[in-house]
Design a protein around this motif. Structure first.
Motif, PDB file in Angstrom:
ATOM      1  N   ASP A 146      -4.770  -5.964   2.770  1.00 45.91           N
ATOM      2  CA  ASP A 146      -5.406  -5.793   4.078  1.00 45.91           C
ATOM      3  C   ASP A 146      -4.590  -6.387   5.210  1.00 45.91           C
ATOM      4  OD1 ASP A 146      -8.109  -4.730   3.162  1.00 45.91           O
ATOM      5  OD2 ASP A 146      -7.994  -6.611   2.032  1.00 45.91           O
ATOM      6  N   GLU A 147      -3.792  -7.404   4.908  1.00 46.53           N
ATOM      7  CA  GLU A 147      -3.060  -8.123   5.956  1.00 46.53           C
ATOM      8  C   GLU A 147      -1.771  -8.694   5.380  1.00 46.53           C
ATOM      9  OE1 GLU A 147      -5.305 -10.787   8.739  1.00 46.53           O
ATOM     10  OE2 GLU A 147      -4.011 -12.350   7.890  1.00 46.53           O
ATOM     11  N   PHE A 148      -0.728  -8.713   6.207  1.00 48.20           N
ATOM     12  CA  PHE A 148       0.539  -9.319   5.825  1.00 48.20           C
ATOM     13  C   PHE A 148       0.821 -10.508   6.745  1.00 48.20           C
ATOM     14  CE2 PHE A 148       0.810  -4.880   4.636  1.00 48.20           C
ATOM     15  CZ  PHE A 148       1.375  -4.913   3.372  1.00 48.20           C
ATOM     16  N   ARG A 149       1.198 -11.633   6.138  1.00 45.74           N
ATOM     17  CA  ARG A 149       1.656 -12.800   6.894  1.00 45.74           C
ATOM     18  C   ARG A 149       3.096 -13.049   6.466  1.00 45.74           C
ATOM     19  NH1 ARG A 149      -2.743 -15.348   9.394  1.00 45.74           N
ATOM     20  NH2 ARG A 149      -1.390 -17.086   9.912  1.00 45.74           N
ATOM     21  N   LEU A 150       4.028 -12.599   7.312  1.00 45.90           N
ATOM     22  CA  LEU A 150       5.436 -12.552   6.932  1.00 45.90           C
ATOM     23  C   LEU A 150       6.277 -13.492   7.787  1.00 45.90           C
ATOM     24  CD1 LEU A 150       5.901  -8.688   6.586  1.00 45.90           C
ATOM     25  CD2 LEU A 150       5.112 -10.321   4.864  1.00 45.90           C
ATOM     26  N   THR A 168       5.017   1.912  -2.623  1.00 44.87           N
ATOM     27  CA  THR A 168       4.203   1.499  -1.480  1.00 44.87           C
ATOM     28  C   THR A 168       3.533   2.700  -0.821  1.00 44.87           C
ATOM     29  OG1 THR A 168       5.676  -0.369  -1.049  1.00 44.87           O
ATOM     30  CG2 THR A 168       4.244   0.321   0.747  1.00 44.87           C
ATOM     31  N   LYS A 169       2.227   2.580  -0.563  1.00 44.02           N
ATOM     32  CA  LYS A 169       1.498   3.642   0.144  1.00 44.02           C
ATOM     33  C   LYS A 169       1.760   3.536   1.650  1.00 44.02           C
ATOM     34  CE  LYS A 169      -0.903   5.461  -3.306  1.00 44.02           C
ATOM     35  NZ  LYS A 169      -2.349   5.189  -3.426  1.00 44.02           N
ATOM     36  N   ALA A 170       1.939   4.676   2.290  1.00 48.12           N
ATOM     37  CA  ALA A 170       2.150   4.699   3.739  1.00 48.12           C
ATOM     38  C   ALA A 170       0.891   4.243   4.465  1.00 48.12           C
ATOM     39  CB  ALA A 170       2.533   6.106   4.191  1.00 48.12           C
ATOM     40  N   GLY A 171       1.069   3.574   5.590  1.00 43.80           N
ATOM     41  CA  GLY A 171      -0.061   3.123   6.394  1.00 43.80           C
ATOM     42  C   GLY A 171       0.417   2.483   7.673  1.00 43.80           C
ATOM     43  N   ALA A 172      -0.410   2.512   8.697  1.00 46.89           N
ATOM     44  CA  ALA A 172      -0.063   1.912   9.985  1.00 46.89           C
ATOM     45  C   ALA A 172      -0.515   0.454  10.014  1.00 46.89           C
ATOM     46  CB  ALA A 172      -0.720   2.690  11.121  1.00 46.89           C
ATOM     47  N   LEU A 173       0.214  -0.349  10.773  1.00 46.92           N
ATOM     48  CA  LEU A 173      -0.089  -1.763  10.915  1.00 46.92           C
ATOM     49  C   LEU A 173      -0.217  -2.129  12.388  1.00 46.92           C
ATOM     50  CD1 LEU A 173       2.547  -3.210   8.405  1.00 46.92           C
ATOM     51  CD2 LEU A 173       0.131  -2.790   7.947  1.00 46.92           C
ATOM     52  N   LYS A 174      -0.977  -3.168  12.649  1.00 45.27           N
ATOM     53  CA  LYS A 174      -1.107  -3.711  13.992  1.00 45.27           C
ATOM     54  C   LYS A 174      -0.592  -5.138  13.989  1.00 45.27           C
ATOM     55  CE  LYS A 174      -4.517  -5.066  17.490  1.00 45.27           C
ATOM     56  NZ  LYS A 174      -5.977  -5.114  17.824  1.00 45.27           N
ATOM     57  N   LEU A 175       0.296  -5.455  14.935  1.00 50.07           N
ATOM     58  CA  LEU A 175       0.811  -6.814  15.057  1.00 50.07           C
ATOM     59  C   LEU A 175      -0.264  -7.680  15.717  1.00 50.07           C
ATOM     60  CD1 LEU A 175       3.182  -8.801  14.774  1.00 50.07           C
ATOM     61  CD2 LEU A 175       3.941  -8.071  17.044  1.00 50.07           C
ATOM     62  N   ALA A 176      -0.849  -8.583  14.937  1.00 46.73           N
ATOM     63  CA  ALA A 176      -1.939  -9.421  15.429  1.00 46.73           C
ATOM     64  C   ALA A 176      -1.445 -10.751  15.973  1.00 46.73           C
ATOM     65  CB  ALA A 176      -2.956  -9.662  14.314  1.00 46.73           C
ATOM     66  N   GLU A 177      -0.278 -11.188  15.522  1.00 51.09           N
ATOM     67  CA  GLU A 177       0.249 -12.493  15.948  1.00 51.09           C
ATOM     68  C   GLU A 177       1.748 -12.510  15.708  1.00 51.09           C
ATOM     69  OE1 GLU A 177      -0.047 -17.186  14.537  1.00 51.09           O
ATOM     70  OE2 GLU A 177      -1.665 -15.789  14.024  1.00 51.09           O
ATOM     71  N   SER A 178       2.500 -13.137  16.604  1.00 53.05           N
ATOM     72  CA  SER A 178       3.943 -13.242  16.415  1.00 53.05           C
ATOM     73  C   SER A 178       4.475 -14.496  17.097  1.00 53.05           C
ATOM     74  CB  SER A 178       4.649 -12.003  16.971  1.00 53.05           C
ATOM     75  OG  SER A 178       6.043 -12.074  16.749  1.00 53.05           O
ATOM     76  N   VAL A 189       1.885 -11.749  11.827  1.00 54.45           N
ATOM     77  CA  VAL A 189       0.681 -11.360  11.092  1.00 54.45           C
ATOM     78  C   VAL A 189       0.401  -9.900  11.421  1.00 54.45           C
ATOM     79  CG1 VAL A 189      -1.773 -11.773  10.730  1.00 54.45           C
ATOM     80  CG2 VAL A 189      -0.246 -13.700  11.227  1.00 54.45           C
ATOM     81  N   TYR A 190       0.317  -9.071  10.391  1.00 57.22           N
ATOM     82  CA  TYR A 190       0.061  -7.646  10.555  1.00 57.22           C
ATOM     83  C   TYR A 190      -1.238  -7.277   9.847  1.00 57.22           C
ATOM     84  CZ  TYR A 190       5.045  -7.278  11.765  1.00 57.22           C
ATOM     85  OH  TYR A 190       6.276  -7.432  12.341  1.00 57.22           O
ATOM     86  N   ALA A 191      -2.087  -6.520  10.529  1.00 58.50           N
ATOM     87  CA  ALA A 191      -3.333  -6.029   9.943  1.00 58.50           C
ATOM     88  C   ALA A 191      -3.236  -4.522   9.739  1.00 58.50           C
ATOM     89  CB  ALA A 191      -4.514  -6.347  10.858  1.00 58.50           C
ATOM     90  N   ARG A 192      -3.844  -4.025   8.663  1.00 62.76           N
ATOM     91  CA  ARG A 192      -3.861  -2.591   8.402  1.00 62.76           C
ATOM     92  C   ARG A 192      -4.768  -1.894   9.412  1.00 62.76           C
ATOM     93  NH1 ARG A 192      -2.086  -0.842   3.377  1.00 62.76           N
ATOM     94  NH2 ARG A 192      -2.341   1.178   4.380  1.00 62.76           N
ATOM     95  N   THR A 193      -4.315  -0.732   9.894  1.00 67.08           N
ATOM     96  CA  THR A 193      -5.112   0.000  10.886  1.00 67.08           C
ATOM     97  C   THR A 193      -5.333   1.457  10.509  1.00 67.08           C
ATOM     98  OG1 THR A 193      -3.124   0.514  12.211  1.00 67.08           O
ATOM     99  CG2 THR A 193      -4.372  -1.472  12.783  1.00 67.08           C
ATOM    100  N   GLY A 194      -5.030   1.849   9.283  1.00 67.18           N
ATOM    101  CA  GLY A 194      -5.313   3.219   8.883  1.00 67.18           C
ATOM    102  C   GLY A 194      -4.055   4.021   8.601  1.00 67.18           C
ATOM    103  N   ALA A 195      -4.170   5.342   8.794  1.00 62.04           N
ATOM    104  CA  ALA A 195      -3.087   6.259   8.432  1.00 62.04           C
ATOM    105  C   ALA A 195      -1.958   6.230   9.452  1.00 62.04           C
ATOM    106  CB  ALA A 195      -3.642   7.675   8.313  1.00 62.04           C
ATOM    107  N   VAL A 196      -0.780   6.661   9.016  1.00 61.70           N
ATOM    108  CA  VAL A 196       0.373   6.789   9.909  1.00 61.70           C
ATOM    109  C   VAL A 196       0.161   7.979  10.834  1.00 61.70           C
ATOM    110  CG1 VAL A 196       2.853   7.263  10.012  1.00 61.70           C
ATOM    111  CG2 VAL A 196       1.936   5.765   8.223  1.00 61.70           C
ATOM    112  N   LYS A 197       0.391   7.776  12.121  1.00 61.81           N
ATOM    113  CA  LYS A 197       0.316   8.858  13.100  1.00 61.81           C
ATOM    114  C   LYS A 197       1.738   9.285  13.477  1.00 61.81           C
ATOM    115  CE  LYS A 197      -4.006   7.115  15.076  1.00 61.81           C
ATOM    116  NZ  LYS A 197      -4.685   6.603  16.289  1.00 61.81           N
ATOM    117  N   THR A 198       1.939  10.553  13.677  1.00 68.19           N
ATOM    118  CA  THR A 198       3.263  11.060  14.032  1.00 68.19           C
ATOM    119  C   THR A 198       3.214  11.822  15.357  1.00 68.19           C
ATOM    120  OG1 THR A 198       2.975  13.135  12.834  1.00 68.19           O
ATOM    121  CG2 THR A 198       3.866  11.274  11.591  1.00 68.19           C
ATOM    122  N   GLY A 199       4.380  12.062  15.920  1.00 71.06           N
ATOM    123  CA  GLY A 199       4.523  12.825  17.155  1.00 71.06           C
ATOM    124  C   GLY A 199       5.894  13.457  17.173  1.00 71.06           C
ATOM    125  N   SER A 200       6.335  13.926  18.338  1.00 68.19           N
ATOM    126  CA  SER A 200       7.641  14.571  18.411  1.00 68.19           C
ATOM    127  C   SER A 200       8.212  14.453  19.810  1.00 68.19           C
ATOM    128  CB  SER A 200       7.523  16.049  18.030  1.00 68.19           C
ATOM    129  OG  SER A 200       8.766  16.700  18.183  1.00 68.19           O
TER     130      SER A 200
END
Length: 221
Positions: A146-150, A168-178, A189-200
């Motif tokens: 659910d969360e990475f503390r790196l 590793t399963k693909a997924g988006a992360l949110k930087l909660a602390e740096s 500190v990174y929290a999971r935020t769901g699926a990867v979103k793409t654009g172009s």
């Protein structure tokens, strides 16, 4: 539901093997054991203390458990991290028949991913991993973190056990602390935020050169 928080020291190329000393894990011919030590400073110590200041149980692979069990019970009562590690429950993924001698240790056997998923569904504090690169591959492959503390160190190690493996399963992360240490270590500190979103950024009307490039990519695979 309990959260799983993955805590790790990593090089810029993602290696997390033997951060604390040469004897920790020389497997695969790894020769840089202890690569984190020259970078240690007070802000890093504070970041780690914050990690351990909230209630948690440890979730460890067998090799990391053995490293910890040979160290933390012997550091003395004056060491706050040692005292905490000795008291918390240690869940250990292991296929060994050897008993777990460190107090408050519980073996997880058989289908480890299912056992950990069951733990997540129950009540209790955060399940915190430390090291445990092999166990982390199982957790990542089953999307259980659910969360990475790196703590990312400004060096490249070239080879060794890595945090993010091929499963590793693909997924988006949110930087909660740096934060950044005085030695250039980034503490995040990174929290999971769901699926990867793409654009172009491609042009609304692709050029003939772009169309030709795309066709060549199809042929080359």
């Amino acid at each position: 539901m309990r959260k799983i928080v993955a805590g790790a020291f990593v090089s810029l190329d993602g290696v997390m093997q033997a951060p604390g000393g040469p004897p920790e894990d020389p497997t695969g011919g790894f020769e840089y054991g202890g690569w984190t030590v020259p970078y240690w400073d007070e802000p890093m110590g504070q970041f780690m203390e914050e990690c351990f200041s909230r209630p948690f149980d440890l979730l460890l692979g067998r090799k990391t458990y053995e490293i910890f069990a040979a160290h933390w019970p012997f550091v003395g009562e004056d060491d706050p991290i040692g005292k905490t590690f000795n008291e918390v429950t240690k869940y250990v993924a292991t296929s060994s028949a050897e008993p777990l001698a460190w107090k408050n240790s519980v073996a997880l056997k058989g289908d480890v991913a299912a056992e950990i998923a069951r733990l997540k569904e129950g009540d209790g504090p955060v399940l915190l991993t430390q090291g445990s690169s092999v166990l982390l591959q199982t957790l990542l492959a089953h999307d259980l973190v659910d969360e990475f503390r790196l703590l990312s160190f400004p060096l490249v190690l070239g080879h060794g056990k890595r945090l993010f493996g091929q499963g590793t399963k693909a997924g988006a992360l949110k930087l909660a602390e740096s934060k950044v240490s005085t030695t250039g270590v980034t503490m995040s500190v990174y929290a999971r935020t769901g699926a990867v979103k793409t654009g172009s950024f491609e042009l609304p009307e692709p050029s003939d050169a772009e169309l030709a490039r795309q066709e060549r990519m199809k042929r080359e695979g």
